[in-house]
Design an enzyme around this catalytic site. Sequence first.
Site, PDB file in Angstrom:
ATOM      1  N   TYR A  59      48.063  51.017  26.202  1.00  0.00           N
ATOM      2  CA  TYR A  59      46.842  50.758  26.954  1.00  0.00           C
ATOM      3  C   TYR A  59      45.866  51.912  26.733  1.00  0.00           C
ATOM      4  CZ  TYR A  59      49.836  47.475  29.596  1.00  0.00           C
ATOM      5  OH  TYR A  59      50.707  46.473  29.960  1.00  0.00           O
ATOM      6  N   HIS A 127      58.242  46.920  25.436  1.00  0.00           N
ATOM      7  CA  HIS A 127      57.058  46.101  25.728  1.00  0.00           C
ATOM      8  C   HIS A 127      57.107  44.733  25.051  1.00  0.00           C
ATOM      9  CE1 HIS A 127      52.477  46.648  26.670  1.00  0.00           C
ATOM     10  NE2 HIS A 127      52.966  45.542  27.180  1.00  0.00           N
ATOM     11  N   SER A 206      50.246  39.566  35.356  1.00  0.00           N
ATOM     12  CA  SER A 206      49.201  38.535  35.471  1.00  0.00           C
ATOM     13  C   SER A 206      49.566  37.474  36.518  1.00  0.00           C
ATOM     14  CB  SER A 206      48.940  37.879  34.113  1.00  0.00           C
ATOM     15  OG  SER A 206      48.422  38.803  33.186  1.00  0.00           O
ATOM     16  N   PRO A 207      49.989  37.898  37.725  1.00  0.00           N
ATOM     17  CA  PRO A 207      50.342  36.905  38.739  1.00  0.00           C
ATOM     18  C   PRO A 207      49.134  36.133  39.267  1.00  0.00           C
ATOM     19  CG  PRO A 207      50.347  39.098  39.694  1.00  0.00           C
ATOM     20  CD  PRO A 207      50.175  39.276  38.211  1.00  0.00           C
ATOM     21  N   ARG A 210      45.423  36.259  35.050  1.00  0.00           N
ATOM     22  CA  ARG A 210      44.356  37.095  34.491  1.00  0.00           C
ATOM     23  C   ARG A 210      43.044  36.936  35.250  1.00  0.00           C
ATOM     24  NH1 ARG A 210      47.543  35.805  30.236  1.00  0.00           N
ATOM     25  NH2 ARG A 210      48.493  37.643  29.311  1.00  0.00           N
ATOM     26  N   GLY A 211      43.182  36.757  36.550  1.00  0.00           N
ATOM     27  CA  GLY A 211      42.020  36.734  37.415  1.00  0.00           C
ATOM     28  C   GLY A 211      41.479  35.365  37.742  1.00  0.00           C
ATOM     29  N   GLY A 215      39.480  32.798  41.889  1.00  0.00           N
ATOM     30  CA  GLY A 215      38.313  31.967  42.125  1.00  0.00           C
ATOM     31  C   GLY A 215      37.007  32.630  41.736  1.00  0.00           C
TER      32      GLY A 215
END
Length: 330
Positions: A59, A127, A206-207, A210-211, A215
């Site tokens: 990252y 990873h 990413s629960p 990914r956003g 909403g």
Amino acid sequence: MTLQRRTLGTAAPLTVSALGLGCMGMSEFYGTPDEQSGIDTIHRALDLGVTFLDTADMYGPFTNEQLVGKAISGRRDEVQLATKFGNERLPDGTRLGINGRPEYVRDACDASLARLGADHIDLYYQHRVDKSVPIEETVGAMKELVEAGKVRFLGLSEASPETIRRAHAVHPITALQTEYSLFTRDLEDDILPTVRELGIGLVPYSPLGRGILTGAITEQTLGEGDSRSSAYFPRFQGDNLAANLKLVGRVREIAADKDVTPGQLALAWVLAQGDDVAPIPGTKRVRYLEENVAALDVTLTADELAELTAAVPREAVAGARYGDMSSIDA
């Protein structure tokens, strides 16, 4: 403050905050990096009792571990620190591929420890699985790190059931990190039963899809520098995005009925999948962190869980989770 705690793994158990914090977006991929905002978010997380922090050497590359190291300086004993190796990159960002060779495992760990300013890593993940190197060799090198006191517990990310079994036979695996949300449930078929049979915890990344499950995403919201606007994430492209936003609309309706945000509802669904599950939603903003933490206070009845699961049928989610799935062990 202290939050609910959960224990990952049985043969090699690690107790963490029930909700962790994914730090990746503080340095790369989701818009403009903001180091100070990231550090402020980590400090607030620790104050709230979110002590399970997730980073990786790739990252940034490398800068996210440095950021996390700065943020936890003087507070290391409060943290369950997780990082990852295996996606090899150069400082300029060039990707060299997946590397699971034993000599690389050792070098990568030493480099991560230096960047983090730490004398040990609590949970060290591979990873991605290097399909050119027997998993026994990679995990064998990881086991040596445990024996040397540099690492406390071992994890895998995006590994298949067969790979998980072979790795676990070399050294107990504490946690599997993989994508899991209302939008990504394929692991329920074979992977989740495998890790539960073996006594391995699950760390969903990413629960929030990914956003998208917050909403807040529309066809217009993904700005420059946001990797979700690229073909690498098909679920955010064209007709796929339109179809997926319709599903999110249903989540919004259920959330409104329960007087919570869509993101809190989606996180509560993941948290309700078992006490061996500790999701790591990522954010670089304190207000979103606080919203996520409040999901721990959302209780879903069996009927509400069923309603939410039915509102987002697995087969209705449009698009693969990555444009190139070749790095995923299957």
